[in-house]
Design an enzyme around this catalytic site. Sequence first.
Site, PDB file in Angstrom:
ATOM      1  N   SER A 146       0.779  -1.145  -0.060  1.00  0.00           N
ATOM      2  CA  SER A 146      -0.113   0.085  -0.050  1.00  0.00           C
ATOM      3  C   SER A 146       0.686   1.465   0.002  1.00  0.00           C
ATOM      4  CB  SER A 146      -0.896  -0.078   1.071  1.00  0.00           C
ATOM      5  OG  SER A 146      -1.797   1.018   1.037  1.00  0.00           O
ATOM      6  N   ASP A 302      -2.438   6.473  -3.917  1.00  0.00           N
ATOM      7  CA  ASP A 302      -1.141   5.894  -3.271  1.00  0.00           C
ATOM      8  C   ASP A 302      -0.532   4.750  -4.485  1.00  0.00           C
ATOM      9  OD1 ASP A 302      -2.969   4.300  -3.109  1.00  0.00           O
ATOM     10  OD2 ASP A 302      -2.490   3.770  -0.877  1.00  0.00           O
ATOM     11  N   ASP A 304      -0.734   1.517  -4.720  1.00  0.00           N
ATOM     12  CA  ASP A 304      -1.616   0.344  -5.113  1.00  0.00           C
ATOM     13  C   ASP A 304      -2.999   1.036  -5.564  1.00  0.00           C
ATOM     14  OD1 ASP A 304      -2.163   0.841  -2.581  1.00  0.00           O
ATOM     15  OD2 ASP A 304      -3.224  -1.058  -2.352  1.00  0.00           O
ATOM     16  N   ASP A 306      -5.482   2.284  -4.045  1.00  0.00           N
ATOM     17  CA  ASP A 306      -6.685   2.121  -3.551  1.00  0.00           C
ATOM     18  C   ASP A 306      -7.207   3.480  -2.569  1.00  0.00           C
ATOM     19  OD1 ASP A 306      -4.806   1.932  -1.429  1.00  0.00           O
ATOM     20  OD2 ASP A 306      -5.823  -0.240  -0.660  1.00  0.00           O
TER      21      ASP A 306
END
Length: 564
Positions: A146, A302, A304, A306
Amino acid sequence: MDYKKNYELWYNNDKFDEDTHKELEEIRGNDEEIKDRFYSSLEFGTAGLRGKLGAGTNRMNDYMVAQASQGFADTIAEMGEQAKKDGVAIAYDVRHKSEDFAHIAAEVFAANGIKVYIHREIQPTPVLSYTVRHLKTSAGVMVTASHNPMEYNGYKAYNSEGSQILDQTANKILGHIEEHPDFFEIPRVDFEEGLKDGIIEWVPNSLIENYVKEILACTINDNDIDKDINIVYTPLNGTGNKLVRRILDERGFKNIHVVAEQENPDPNFTTVGYPNPEMPEAFEYSEKLGKEVGADLLLATDPDADRCAVEIKDDNGQYVFLTGNKIGSLLTNYILSALKENGELPENAAVVKSLVTTDLIAPICKKYGVKKYDVLTGFKNIYAVANELEKSGEGKFVFGFEESIGYNYKDFVRDKDSVNSAMMISEMAAYYKKQGKSLLDVLDEIYKEHGYYANDVISITLQGLDGKERIGRIMEYVRNNPLEGLAGLCTEKIVDYKLDETGLPKSNVLKYYFDDNSWLALRPSGTEPKIKIYVNAVDTSEKAAEDKKDQLVKQMQETIESVE
């Protein structure tokens, strides 16, 4: 765990690869480094695995990923032959070793007779959730850390509903992991051979096309908005670049400027260091470009993709960072009001937020006759409500969010989704711009109607074994020594989510509720070496609410500092 013994077992095992042996040799004699790498194993929980890259049981590496995948494979096998045929979907982000870890996971699943569908290139985390649901697989794996610093990576596990797994499944996987202490007995199929045999299959490109169509169908207002709104976007060198830009373009937002230095994948996140758009520092390059092009709105996703962060230009031409609580409140207000106006708001609509997220949502939901749910931190818990509502037919999930800049509209993806959120935020900003308002103006209107809510999240980083133990001591101290007279407020109740029968799963969270509807919460992070303070201060003016918030934070910080 005897960290010295574990280190020696790895050091003297010639089955480990050359790079691992080299790394182990480099830290020989460094007791603190050895302790940090071997004092425990990365714990598999509802967030899967997450840790620094490197050799050791407390690190993300090929061996820990293979072991976790075997534990997950055993859990899927227990579900029966059909579950194995339905298979596992796998995706990965831009980080160091992400593609390698994804392929290792595929090889282990395939060796266990489990069908694998894997993406050819980097993808956002929400695409993995969508893949699970669209292909109707039994499970999913997303290789990502993340927003953690560049030296981290991780492994998220998903259930057949496209949500991250809950405690019951995590405990099953952990139990099976412990049945495979020997990394070198874990079976693997050669990746290329698996592709030839058909047990491993590339996810078709048509899936991305369907995902795009589903997001575009989330449009609420498309005519009475100013599509010429000036937007700067940065993917922070992560996975959001292609899809966020495509979605905005297909919606007709043509005045988009991308931060060139942060456009393409970079696992070192060279220009940003800590790639967490929850931190205003991540907007340095965006603000510079924004001032050059006169942008109204700055968007950042960010690594990834999400989570989505926002800055808005104020009346003085300066950019103001909006917290996740503010963005989530704005989106809740916009989505509910727009659906109501268009006659599209379901009678049994539901909004779900985490219990450490602003309570400004309560009066907004009440205004539109929408039921609000509070759950433990994490979108796995937010979408657990959506899953239950779907099964029972007792409600319709409309929107979910948490203070850590995660949001999602609708439920065709059952995790936070910055691609969808970037579109909805842009639509919202363009809608209000058409009316001559900025998002700051709208936020002020919401406060004037419902009261001023000042929120804050303070993260205190405590690294390593010593830090982990101190976090434990802090939680126990506050648990056993209830604080009195916080900011001069009367405490109505203290809820210990680790002990109290709240109807929610047990969690290491303490929350103080005050008689003016303010509250303060304390919890350790589930994914980083941090303890977090959350504050929701309510008053009749912005200054009074902010002052109250600052006092609450100050007193809790002083308490934490007093615990050695």
